[in-house]
Design a protein around this motif. Structure first.
Motif, mmCIF file in Angstrom:
data_model
loop_
_atom_site.group_PDB
_atom_site.id
_atom_site.type_symbol
_atom_site.label_atom_id
_atom_site.label_comp_id
_atom_site.label_asym_id
_atom_site.label_seq_id
_atom_site.Cartn_x
_atom_site.Cartn_y
_atom_site.Cartn_z
ATOM 1 N N THR A 392 30.308 -102.771 -43.414
ATOM 2 C CA THR A 392 28.855 -103.100 -44.041
ATOM 3 C C THR A 392 27.717 -101.985 -43.776
ATOM 4 O O THR A 392 26.486 -102.133 -44.233
ATOM 5 N N CYS A 393 27.349 -101.751 -42.332
ATOM 6 C CA CYS A 393 26.041 -100.734 -42.006
ATOM 7 C C CYS A 393 26.511 -99.252 -43.188
ATOM 8 O O CYS A 393 25.471 -98.590 -43.890
ATOM 9 N N GLY A 394 27.564 -99.300 -43.451
ATOM 10 C CA GLY A 394 27.997 -97.289 -44.324
ATOM 11 C C GLY A 394 27.295 -98.294 -45.387
ATOM 12 O O GLY A 394 26.425 -97.462 -46.262
ATOM 13 N N ALA A 395 27.918 -98.781 -46.516
ATOM 14 C CA ALA A 395 27.470 -99.536 -47.378
ATOM 15 C C ALA A 395 25.674 -100.178 -47.583
ATOM 16 O O ALA A 395 24.791 -99.442 -48.515
ATOM 17 N N GLY A 396 25.301 -100.976 -46.189
ATOM 18 C CA GLY A 396 23.688 -100.455 -45.960
ATOM 19 C C GLY A 396 23.235 -98.686 -46.384
ATOM 20 O O GLY A 396 21.970 -98.473 -46.799
ATOM 21 N N LEU A 397 24.044 -97.942 -45.664
ATOM 22 C CA LEU A 397 23.187 -96.528 -45.202
ATOM 23 C C LEU A 397 23.107 -96.032 -47.062
ATOM 24 O O LEU A 397 21.791 -95.232 -47.121
ATOM 25 N N GLN A 398 24.260 -96.258 -47.463
ATOM 26 C CA GLN A 398 24.834 -95.534 -49.140
ATOM 27 C C GLN A 398 23.846 -96.059 -50.034
ATOM 28 O O GLN A 398 23.121 -95.455 -50.639
ATOM 29 N N SER A 399 23.258 -97.643 -49.966
ATOM 30 C CA SER A 399 22.692 -98.423 -50.914
ATOM 31 C C SER A 399 20.774 -97.628 -50.906
ATOM 32 O O SER A 399 19.925 -97.427 -51.403
ATOM 33 N N LEU A 400 20.379 -97.987 -49.301
ATOM 34 C CA LEU A 400 19.555 -97.055 -49.159
ATOM 35 C C LEU A 400 19.123 -95.337 -49.137
ATOM 36 O O LEU A 400 17.828 -94.749 -49.126
ATOM 37 N N THR A 401 20.621 -94.777 -49.686
ATOM 38 C CA THR A 401 20.227 -92.589 -50.368
ATOM 39 C C THR A 401 19.595 -93.732 -51.380
ATOM 40 O O THR A 401 19.126 -92.093 -51.525
ATOM 41 N N GLY A 402 20.875 -93.938 -52.227
ATOM 42 C CA GLY A 402 20.745 -93.931 -54.004
ATOM 43 C C GLY A 402 19.384 -94.261 -54.251
ATOM 44 O O GLY A 402 19.032 -93.698 -55.262
ATOM 45 N N ALA A 403 19.164 -95.341 -53.687
ATOM 46 C CA ALA A 403 18.175 -96.633 -54.271
ATOM 47 C C ALA A 403 17.192 -95.502 -54.548
ATOM 48 O O ALA A 403 16.378 -95.318 -55.635
ATOM 49 N N PRO A 404 16.463 -94.792 -53.306
ATOM 50 C CA PRO A 404 14.761 -94.230 -53.700
ATOM 51 C C PRO A 404 15.010 -92.637 -54.274
ATOM 52 O O PRO A 404 14.785 -92.742 -54.980
ATOM 53 N N ARG A 405 16.437 -92.139 -54.663
ATOM 54 C CA ARG A 405 16.990 -90.928 -55.729
ATOM 55 C C ARG A 405 16.624 -91.499 -56.674
ATOM 56 O O ARG A 405 16.311 -90.795 -57.865
ATOM 57 N N LEU A 406 17.191 -93.000 -56.769
ATOM 58 C CA LEU A 406 16.686 -93.359 -58.371
ATOM 59 C C LEU A 406 16.259 -93.768 -58.992
ATOM 60 O O LEU A 406 15.503 -93.298 -60.044
ATOM 61 N N LEU A 407 15.195 -94.148 -57.734
ATOM 62 C CA LEU A 407 13.453 -93.998 -58.242
ATOM 63 C C LEU A 407 12.553 -92.780 -58.486
ATOM 64 O O LEU A 407 11.493 -92.793 -59.244
ATOM 65 N N GLN A 408 13.005 -91.926 -57.299
ATOM 66 C CA GLN A 408 12.324 -90.820 -58.034
ATOM 67 C C GLN A 408 12.578 -90.849 -59.142
ATOM 68 O O GLN A 408 11.543 -89.828 -59.804
ATOM 69 N N ALA A 409 14.068 -90.437 -59.240
ATOM 70 C CA ALA A 409 14.270 -89.470 -60.948
ATOM 71 C C ALA A 409 13.078 -90.347 -61.834
ATOM 72 O O ALA A 409 12.881 -89.678 -62.939
ATOM 73 N N ILE A 410 13.381 -91.923 -62.229
ATOM 74 C CA ILE A 410 12.334 -93.063 -62.619
ATOM 75 C C ILE A 410 10.564 -92.000 -63.007
ATOM 76 O O ILE A 410 10.495 -91.965 -63.615
ATOM 77 N N ALA A 411 10.035 -92.074 -61.718
ATOM 78 C CA ALA A 411 9.050 -91.467 -61.655
ATOM 79 C C ALA A 411 8.685 -89.964 -62.283
ATOM 80 O O ALA A 411 7.799 -90.223 -63.050
ATOM 81 N N LYS A 412 10.075 -89.272 -61.794
ATOM 82 C CA LYS A 412 9.690 -88.260 -62.357
ATOM 83 C C LYS A 412 9.629 -88.039 -63.989
ATOM 84 O O LYS A 412 8.750 -86.650 -64.363
ATOM 85 N N ASP A 413 10.364 -88.780 -64.529
ATOM 86 C CA ASP A 413 9.922 -89.085 -66.175
ATOM 87 C C ASP A 413 9.423 -89.000 -66.426
ATOM 88 O O ASP A 413 8.322 -89.310 -67.929
ATOM 89 N N ASN A 414 7.965 -89.833 -65.691
ATOM 90 C CA ASN A 414 6.668 -90.067 -66.024
ATOM 91 C C ASN A 414 6.211 -91.018 -67.515
ATOM 92 O O ASN A 414 5.502 -91.465 -68.027
#
Length: 962
Positions: A392-414
């Motif tokens: 569960t720790c690893g799954a949480g860590l992967q989610s906290l790694t992937g989610a910001p990158r997803l948001l960053q991609a949306i933000a960069k597309d403006n």
């Protein structure tokens, strides 16, 4: 000088292309671990669709968002991408809560800060502990992610090792149970499962010294009495207390009892069906193990689904992968195959080794809260406890790694302006601001603290993302776009549609109200992006689908002209540009928007005088100016700019060629040439008359707005006033239809319609008014009717049109007085006749064609009626010829007399009207009379603030029939 790149340099750049963000190369070698190994999907369908999309070109950062947005457009991509981001973020909260629950329940129970001896308050205390420890654990994981993805990958290796060891321990324990099952007793009363949390011995009595005394269990069922003669529960009296093996082992054959489903309602006692018991009910004691929730297949799907939502874990970090096109399909599919085998084999092993009453016991009440899977595993239960915690720790860590990158991609597309700040990253490529927002949202999930409340939210967001991934693949496949060339070949549109259907079904199966909430949230994001105007051209499938649908619709429209009931003005608005390429009369666009109210076709056209090769840049600039003005006036339509050597030629080209197929304009809107009398250059008003002639020749309706600068803006709203219609000749119903359409807009909504018609001395004015009122009633138009009587000589200049067209108006009004049977019989006659007649004019080219044109009409007339009509027409043409034979000065005097007299009547009646609509006579055939024609129209409309001159296009545009 040609600045285009050489082929060699272009190929070199393409071959060395990397989708890693700047500073992110420090960790690209560490990306050989597939993030998707731990969490498979329920099926392979979404993975197949995603693999096809991922191998159809380079996939930069953003993963699933990038795939959906480039396939379905920014609106769908942004809406689903944000929902998926929220789902991934809440998943991090869920994993952290799971880790804390394992920590407090199985690893260090004494670490709990909040405690309660009251059983009712115990769960609330546990939730508070999870909130405190969850927040602290979230901060720790965020710090690890903030340091860099390189360290996340190092932790991922450790966590993966723990998970593999745990899985192997379960297999080893299952094999060992076949010959040496673990000691795991469960206390039963008859066939009912007893809670072991508060009993000291699984027996009704116990031995103390040489005495047999009642046990605690006796007291629970015998009113707390410690005497053997006490009154006890009937079921307790008639059934024995026994102890069964909770984990009988692989060779016990218990799988035959666990093979079939047996859903129970909430509050039901968990029983072992194969054990015999006395057929007495007894009382429901709290010492039994009860079903905590009403079970069903749909409920279990909703609970289980969040454990298989890791399909996108690898794609979320596509920007960090060295070769995303290769890594995403292979990693995702192998992860699904591996974990599907693990899940299914574990389900079979649990059913073959563990008693059903234990499997149903969610909180472990029958086994003193022990972890059942831990007891089954070998060599120690701690292997499972530690493995579950780190998983569960690893799954949480992967989610906290992937989610910001997803948001960053949306933000960069403006595509969502207020998210722009989250597109920034630090030097090593880590999305710092996006990580902070992700942590804040995850904290909200932790404060909820209940996994049962968080899990359904995750399911909806993940399923919605999977649904659109399948839709994107299916759409691209069916449209066969030239750029759809995925390297992954094992896909088919039918599989994608099946996956999409399953996702949609699972959304409503899991929780229909959460599904609706998720769709509403996605819909709101979609409309927001659409409202903000995300002008992104990504070659998406929705655009391709729109083109296909438009082609289909246009081909259907080619089948024939629209029915009278479907007729609406499809406008070609002719704008004039000044020397600076600014629109001279922007209120024409305002009027068009009020008339159309967003419906139908609007084409805005203009002409630049010059040479196309030399004025191409000016044409583009003028087109952008007009489009910006259209956007400001909320005119939904198209802009068409023509560069021509002469203005009149350019306007003629616009009128002839605008539109496509059946989607062409049927009405031309233009402004009156103000100040034409004072202008030394006669080209302005000659161009105006030339446009009228071209419009008439093209059989198009014409609307000429005089004093357009006085027309109201879209911000003005008339609180009262009248729209006056002067119905002098029948024009196919345009004069009736236009005020009705205007009243649909908020500017004119509160105005009343008044219709004035001109009667001659021989007409019955009273009957004419009744007929017109009846006609309007059948047209479902609310209007005040007034008949104005004038002498024949006062309207003689209208004789050329009155001879035929006023007769048609009278015929229509007489039609209203027929009986129902007669009206039904004559309906086709009136429609056919009036739909084909066109306005004629003094000296126009149409005069000689009118008779021939009528003969082509297929009418349901009798021979007598047809000959009578021809006779009436011949009589009218004699009067018309008499007017033609007059000397020019006499004819002009007659025209001016008519204009003055009509103007006096109109001004008298309509001087306070908000808008006056008038029939517009056609121009003379002889150009020498053009100036007199302009003077006639000027005198006719003098003294009126807002005038709309209307000339029908020769077809019926309004009907009394439904």
């Amino acid at each position: 000088m040609d600045t285009r790149p050489k082929v060699s340099s272009l190929l070199s750049r393409m071959a060395n292309y990397t989708n890693l963000t700047q500073g992110a190369k420090e960790h690209e070698e560490a990306e050989n671990i597939s993030e998707g190994r731990k969490k498979p999907t329920k099926t392979m369908l979404t993975a197949i669709s995603m693999s096809a999309i991922a191998t159809n070109g380079v996939v930069p950062a953003g993963g699933s968002y990038f795939m959906i947005s480039r396939a379905l457009g920014p609106e769908f991509g942004g809406a689903v991408g944000l929902c998926f981001y929220l789902g991934t973020t809440f998943a991090a909260a869920m994993y952290i809560l799971g880790a804390i629950e394992i920590f407090l329940v199985y690893i260090v129970p004494r670490a709990a800060i909040f405690r309660s001896d009251d059983a009712l308050k115990e769960s609330a205390a546990m939730l508070n502990n999870m909130r405190v420890y969850g927040t602290a654990f979230l901060v720790l994981l965020v710090l690890v992610v903030f340091i860099g993805v390189r360290y996340v990958n190092k932790f991922a290796s450790l966590f993966l090792a723990c998970v593999i060891v745990s899985i192997l321990a379960i297999y080893a324990g299952a094999i060992k149970s076949s010959f040496a099952p673990p000691h795991f007793p469960v206390c039963m009363l008859g066939n009912r499962t007893l809670s072991s949390r508060h009993i000291d011995i699984c027996s009704k009595t116990k031995e103390i010294g040489n005495m047999t005394v009642p046990s605690k269990l006796w007291g629970f069922f015998c009113n707390s009495s410690q005497f053997f003669n006490a009154t006890c529960d009937e079921y307790f009296v008639h059934n024995n207390v026994t102890s069964i093996q909770g984990i009988p082992g692989l060779a016990s054959g218990v799988i035959t009892e666990n093979l079939w489903s047996n859903y129970l309602p909430k509050g039901e006692i968990i029983e072992k069906p194969s054990t015999k018991s006395s057929d007495v009910l007894g009382t429901l004691s709290h010492e039994y193990v009860l079903v905590d929730i009403t079970a069903s297949f749909t409920l279990l799907v909703g609970i289980f689904f969040p454990s298989v939502t890791g399909i996108m874990a690898g794609s979320n970090r596509s920007g960090d992968l060295k070769d995303a096109q290769k890594s995403i399909p292979i990693g995702t599919i192998l992860a699904i195959l591996t974990t599907s085998f693990v899940y299914l084999s574990n389900v079979v092993l649990f059913g073959a080794c563990i008693e059903g009453v234990v499997l149903r016991d969610k909180f472990g009440d029958a086994v003193k809260g022990n972890l059942v899977v831990g007891t089954l595993s070998w060599p120690s239960p701690w292997v499972i406890v530690i493995g579950s915690f780190f998983s569960t720790c690893g799954a949480g860590l992967q989610s906290l790694t992937g989610a910001p990158r997803l948001l960053q991609a949306i933000a960069k597309d403006n595509i969502i302006p207020f998210l722009r700040v989250f597109g920034h990253s630090k030097a090593n490529g880590e999305p710092t601001w996006a990580l902070l927002l992700t942590a804040a949202i995850a904290e909200l999930g932790i404060l909820i603290a209940s996994l049962d409340l968080v899990a359904p939210i995750l399911s909806m967001f993940f399923l919605m993302c999977y649904l659109f991934v399948n839709l994107a693949c299916a759409l691209q496949t069916l449209l066969r776009t030239p750029n759809w060339r995925p390297r992954f070949r094992y896909y088919h549109w039918a599989l994608s549609f099946m996956g999409m259907s399953i996702c949609l079904a699972l959304m409503f199966i899991s929780s229909w109200y959460y599904a609706i909430v998720a769709m509403v949230i996605a819909g709101m994001i979609y409309k927001y992006i659409e409202y903000q105007g995300a002008e992104k051209e990504w070659g998406d499938g929705i655009r391709g689908l729109s083109l296909s649908a438009a082609r289909f619709a246009l081909l259907r429209l080619e089948e024939g002209p629209p029915h009278t009931k479907n007729w609406r003005p499809q406008l070609l608005v002719l704008l004039k540009l000044d020397e600076d390429l600014h629109v001279k009369h922007p209120r024409l666009l305002t009027f068009a928007s009020q008339l159309k109210a967003g419906k139908g076709l609007t084409i805005v056209g203009s002409v630049i005088v010059g040479n196309f090769l030399e004025n191409y840049g000016e044409a583009l600039a003028a087109e952008q100016t007009i489009k910006h003005l259209m956007e400001g006036e909320k005119v939904k339509g198209f802009c068409q700019l023509v560069v021509a050597a002469k203005l009149r030629e350019g306007i003629s080209h616009l009128i002839q060629s605008c539109g496509l197929g059946g989607m062409k304009h049927n009405t031309v809107v233009m402004g009156w040439p103000n100040g034409w009398r004072q202008s030394e250059d006669a080209r302005a008003w000659k161009t105006f008359i030339g446009t009228v002639r071209v419009t008439t020749a093209a059989h198009l309706a014409l609307l000429v707005a005089k004093n357009i600068s006085f027309f109201p803006s879209n911000l003005e709203q008339f609180s009262e006033g009248n729209i006056d219609v002067w119905w002098i000749v029948h024009d196919g119903g345009m004069l009736m239809l236009l005020p009705f359409l205007l009243k649909q807009h908020k500017v004119w909504r509160k105005c009343s319609i008044r219709i004035f018609t001109v009667a001659q001395l021989e007409d019955n004015s009273i009957q004419m008014k009744k007929d017109l009122a009846t006609f309007l009633y059948h047209l479902r138009i609310e209007a005040e009717v007034e008949v104005v009587e004038m002498h024949d000589s006062d309207i003689s200049a209208y004789t050329y049109e009155r001879t035929l067209m006023m007769e048609q108006r009278s015929q229509m009004l007489r039609q209203m007085r027929l009986s129902k049977t007669e009206r039904d019989r004559e309906a086709q006659l009136v429609k056919d006749r009036n739909s084909m007649l066109r306005l004629t004019s003094i000296g126009s080219d149409e005069d000689e064609e009118t008779e021939t044109y009528q003969e082509k009409v297929h009418m349901t007339w009798t021979k007598d009626k047809y000959m009578a009509s021809r006779g009436q027409k011949a009589k009218s043409m004699e009067g018309f010829q008499e007017l033609l034979n007059m000397r020019p000065d006499q004819s002009n005097v007659r025209r001016m007399h008519t204009a003055v007299k009509l103007n006096e009547v109109i001004v008298n009646k309509s001087h306070e009207a908000k808008l006056v609509l008038l029939n517009m006579p056609g121009p003379p055939r002889n150009p020498e009379g053009d100036e007199n024609y302009m003077e006639f129209l000027e005198v006719l409309t003098e003294g009126l603030e807002r005038v709309l001159l209307v000339r029908g296009g020769g077809s019926e545009v309004i009907t009394i029939y439904s």
